[in-house]
Design an enzyme around this catalytic site. Structure first.
Site, PDB file in Angstrom:
ATOM      1  N   GLY A 162       0.837  -1.192   0.000  1.00  0.00           N
ATOM      2  CA  GLY A 162       0.000   0.000   0.000  1.00  0.00           C
ATOM      3  C   GLY A 162       0.868   1.236   0.000  1.00  0.00           C
ATOM      4  N   GLY A 163       0.244   2.357  -0.210  1.00  0.00           N
ATOM      5  CA  GLY A 163       0.944   3.630  -0.163  1.00  0.00           C
ATOM      6  C   GLY A 163       1.079   4.114   1.269  1.00  0.00           C
ATOM      7  N   ARG A 201       0.290   5.757   4.596  1.00  0.00           N
ATOM      8  CA  ARG A 201      -0.960   5.962   5.331  1.00  0.00           C
ATOM      9  C   ARG A 201      -2.170   5.301   4.667  1.00  0.00           C
ATOM     10  NH1 ARG A 201       1.584   6.119   9.033  1.00  0.00           N
ATOM     11  NH2 ARG A 201       2.639   7.892   9.894  1.00  0.00           N
ATOM     12  N   GLY A 234      -3.193   2.247   5.488  1.00  0.00           N
ATOM     13  CA  GLY A 234      -3.789   1.292   6.415  1.00  0.00           C
ATOM     14  C   GLY A 234      -3.133  -0.075   6.367  1.00  0.00           C
ATOM     15  N   HIS A 246       4.099   4.049  17.240  1.00  0.00           N
ATOM     16  CA  HIS A 246       3.733   2.745  16.682  1.00  0.00           C
ATOM     17  C   HIS A 246       3.712   1.669  17.771  1.00  0.00           C
ATOM     18  CE1 HIS A 246       3.594   2.971  12.200  1.00  0.00           C
ATOM     19  NE2 HIS A 246       4.072   4.170  12.465  1.00  0.00           N
ATOM     20  N   ARG A 247       4.712   1.678  18.649  1.00  0.00           N
ATOM     21  CA  ARG A 247       4.736   0.701  19.748  1.00  0.00           C
ATOM     22  C   ARG A 247       3.518   0.858  20.648  1.00  0.00           C
ATOM     23  NH1 ARG A 247      10.260  -1.420  21.931  1.00  0.00           N
ATOM     24  NH2 ARG A 247      11.518  -1.246  20.068  1.00  0.00           N
ATOM     25  N   ARG A 265       0.326  -0.427  18.960  1.00  0.00           N
ATOM     26  CA  ARG A 265       0.228  -1.897  18.915  1.00  0.00           C
ATOM     27  C   ARG A 265      -0.272  -2.437  20.244  1.00  0.00           C
ATOM     28  NH1 ARG A 265       4.965  -1.537  16.184  1.00  0.00           N
ATOM     29  NH2 ARG A 265       6.252  -2.098  17.960  1.00  0.00           N
TER      30      ARG A 265
END
Length: 178
Positions: free
Chosen positions: A10-11, A13, A15, A51-52, A55
């Protein structure tokens, strides 16, 4: 073919990472997040921390900017979900090392593709689709785009599932939902 291998493209952002995380989480059992990024500046450090946090708990994070095949050999196991995010950062790291005579991008990508079908457990690979835009204006960017395109094609040939994410929606290019 690997029993449970998915390539998610995907590009920026689009998803793709969120979708890939869902595939690994749905498996249940141990989850390993393989981070290929390097932290070069404060903005990247903030991005990694976010990001952590997004998650949440339950993930083991392994940072591996270059030796992806070695890491996969060490961590792939039946009942374990491995998420590699992302292949294009891995390629960037390899290309930088190749400039210093420390890596061979073509050999590393062949080794990865050869290993993937033999891995146990669920393996989800995330990568940026960079071939949909204009031709880059410099040689290094064109080499990067070419390496990424060849890598994606090679992985797609051995993966039972290939998913393209657009606006947060998964589009199944090959195979059916896991």
């Amino acid at each position: 073919m690997a029993a449970d291998l998915t390539l998610v493209l995907g590009g920026a952002r689009s998803g793709k990472s969120r979708y890939a995380e869902g595939l690994v989480t749905a498996l249940g059992g141990p989850r390993v997040y393989v981070a290929t990024s390097r932290i070069w500046d404060a903005e990247m450090a903030e991005r990694v921390a976010r990001h952590r946090e997004d998650r949440g708990p339950g993930w083991t994070t392994v940072e591996e900017p270059r030796d992806l095949t070695g890491m996969l050999r060490r961590h792939a196991a039946a009942g374990t979900g491995l998420l590699v995010d992302c292949l294009t950062l891995w390629l960037t790291n390899l290309m930088m090392a190749e400039e210093e005579g420390l890596a061979d991008v073509a050999a590393e990508t062949v080794a990865l593709v050869d290993l993937l079908p033999a891995l146990p457990g669920r393996v989800v690979l995330v990568s940026n689709e960079v071939g949909l835009g204009i031709v880059p204006d410099n040689a290094m960017a064109r080499r990067f785009r070419d390496h990424a395109g060849r890598l994606h094609q090679s992985i797609a040939a051995v993966a039972p599932r290939v998913v393209l994410t657009v606006a947060g929606l998964p589009m199944f290019v090959k195979g059916t939902p896991a």
